[in-house]
Design a protein around this motif. Structure first.
Motif, PDB file in Angstrom:
ATOM      1  N   PRO A   1      82.085 -87.206 100.174  1.00 25.89           N
ATOM      2  CA  PRO A   1      82.847 -88.454 100.016  1.00 25.89           C
ATOM      3  C   PRO A   1      82.853 -88.986  98.580  1.00 25.89           C
ATOM      4  O   PRO A   1      83.685 -89.826  98.240  1.00 25.89           O
ATOM      5  N   ASN A   2      81.958 -88.496  97.729  1.00 26.02           N
ATOM      6  CA  ASN A   2      81.898 -88.935  96.333  1.00 26.02           C
ATOM      7  C   ASN A   2      82.794 -88.100  95.426  1.00 26.02           C
ATOM      8  O   ASN A   2      82.861 -88.357  94.226  1.00 26.02           O
ATOM      9  N   ASN A   3      83.457 -87.105  95.977  1.00 21.17           N
ATOM     10  CA  ASN A   3      84.288 -86.212  95.182  1.00 21.17           C
ATOM     11  C   ASN A   3      85.653 -86.852  94.942  1.00 21.17           C
ATOM     12  O   ASN A   3      86.467 -86.961  95.854  1.00 21.17           O
TER      13      ASN A   3
ATOM     14  N   SER B   1      91.642 -81.457  88.984  1.00 18.92           N
ATOM     15  CA  SER B   1      91.018 -80.671  87.924  1.00 18.92           C
ATOM     16  C   SER B   1      90.382 -79.456  88.574  1.00 18.92           C
ATOM     17  O   SER B   1      90.022 -79.482  89.744  1.00 18.92           O
ATOM     18  N   ARG B   2      90.233 -78.406  87.786  1.00 18.96           N
ATOM     19  CA  ARG B   2      89.537 -77.215  88.289  1.00 18.96           C
ATOM     20  C   ARG B   2      88.047 -77.258  87.940  1.00 18.96           C
ATOM     21  O   ARG B   2      87.281 -76.427  88.411  1.00 18.96           O
ATOM     22  N   ASP B   3      87.651 -78.228  87.125  1.00 17.50           N
ATOM     23  CA  ASP B   3      86.255 -78.360  86.700  1.00 17.50           C
ATOM     24  C   ASP B   3      85.352 -78.626  87.903  1.00 17.50           C
ATOM     25  O   ASP B   3      85.596 -79.546  88.683  1.00 17.50           O
ATOM     26  N   GLY B   4      84.333 -77.808  88.048  1.00 21.32           N
ATOM     27  CA  GLY B   4      83.356 -77.993  89.109  1.00 21.32           C
ATOM     28  C   GLY B   4      83.773 -77.505  90.478  1.00 21.32           C
ATOM     29  O   GLY B   4      82.994 -77.578  91.428  1.00 21.32           O
ATOM     30  N   VAL B   5      84.996 -77.011  90.616  1.00 24.08           N
ATOM     31  CA  VAL B   5      85.464 -76.509  91.909  1.00 24.08           C
ATOM     32  C   VAL B   5      84.819 -75.147  92.159  1.00 24.08           C
ATOM     33  O   VAL B   5      84.870 -74.266  91.302  1.00 24.08           O
ATOM     34  N   PRO B   6      84.199 -74.948  93.328  1.00 24.03           N
ATOM     35  CA  PRO B   6      83.565 -73.651  93.617  1.00 24.03           C
ATOM     36  C   PRO B   6      84.575 -72.502  93.544  1.00 24.03           C
ATOM     37  O   PRO B   6      85.755 -72.667  93.910  1.00 24.03           O
TER      38      PRO B   6
ATOM     39  N   ILE C   1      98.664 -82.407  89.251  1.00 27.03           N
ATOM     40  CA  ILE C   1      97.881 -81.636  90.217  1.00 27.03           C
ATOM     41  C   ILE C   1      97.549 -80.283  89.596  1.00 27.03           C
ATOM     42  O   ILE C   1      98.444 -79.503  89.268  1.00 27.03           O
ATOM     43  N   ALA C   2      96.248 -80.004  89.420  1.00 23.20           N
ATOM     44  CA  ALA C   2      95.800 -78.760  88.787  1.00 23.20           C
ATOM     45  C   ALA C   2      95.946 -77.560  89.726  1.00 23.20           C
ATOM     46  O   ALA C   2      96.076 -76.426  89.283  1.00 23.20           O
ATOM     47  N   GLY C   3      95.913 -77.807  91.023  1.00 24.12           N
ATOM     48  CA  GLY C   3      96.035 -76.747  92.007  1.00 24.12           C
ATOM     49  C   GLY C   3      96.070 -77.346  93.393  1.00 24.12           C
ATOM     50  O   GLY C   3      95.813 -78.537  93.572  1.00 24.12           O
ATOM     51  N   ARG C   4      96.414 -76.513  94.376  1.00 21.81           N
ATOM     52  CA  ARG C   4      96.465 -77.013  95.739  1.00 21.81           C
ATOM     53  C   ARG C   4      96.212 -75.893  96.733  1.00 21.81           C
ATOM     54  O   ARG C   4      96.368 -74.712  96.422  1.00 21.81           O
ATOM     55  N   ILE C   5      95.823 -76.307  97.918  1.00 24.85           N
ATOM     56  CA  ILE C   5      95.666 -75.395  99.047  1.00 24.85           C
ATOM     57  C   ILE C   5      96.522 -75.956 100.166  1.00 24.85           C
ATOM     58  O   ILE C   5      96.382 -77.128 100.539  1.00 24.85           O
TER      59      ILE C   5
END
Length: 97
Positions: free
Chosen positions: A30-32, A58-63, A77-81
């Motif tokens: 929830p803090n993301n 952002s893609r920073d910190g995304v697994p 939007i840096a990316g999406r699913i």
């Protein structure tokens, strides 16, 4: 073993239970503030049905397990699913949209 493939075309695939758990932990945090969940009524624009999307700012910190299934974003939007089935499973695990 739990489900590792999501979507009609299996567009979301996790290589292992550990990867899936990392992804779910990240997406359910929830803090993301790096992500946003969107429900779009695309059926009103000629698509087959509505669509649920995960937007990454952002893609920073995304697994890595999420980076590899992410498609390009538009604008800020840096990316999406795009996968309603994945979001439905996240809701079972506590996601509130």
């Amino acid at each position: 073993m739990s489900k590792l493939d999501y979507g009609k075309n299996k567009q979301v695939h996790f290589d292992s239970e550990a990867d899936k758990q990392r992804a779910f932990d990240y997406l359910l945090n929830p803090n993301n503030t790096n992500i946003s969940f969107k429900h779009e009524n695309n059926q009103n624009q000629g698509a087959w049905s509505s669509e649920d999307r995960i937007h990454f700012f952002s893609r920073d910190g995304v697994p890595d397990c999420l980076l590899k299934i992410m498609t390009a974003g538009v604008g800020n939007i840096a990316g999406r699913i795009n996968c309603k089935e994945l979001i439905d499973d996240l809701k079972v695990h506590g996601l509130v949209i």
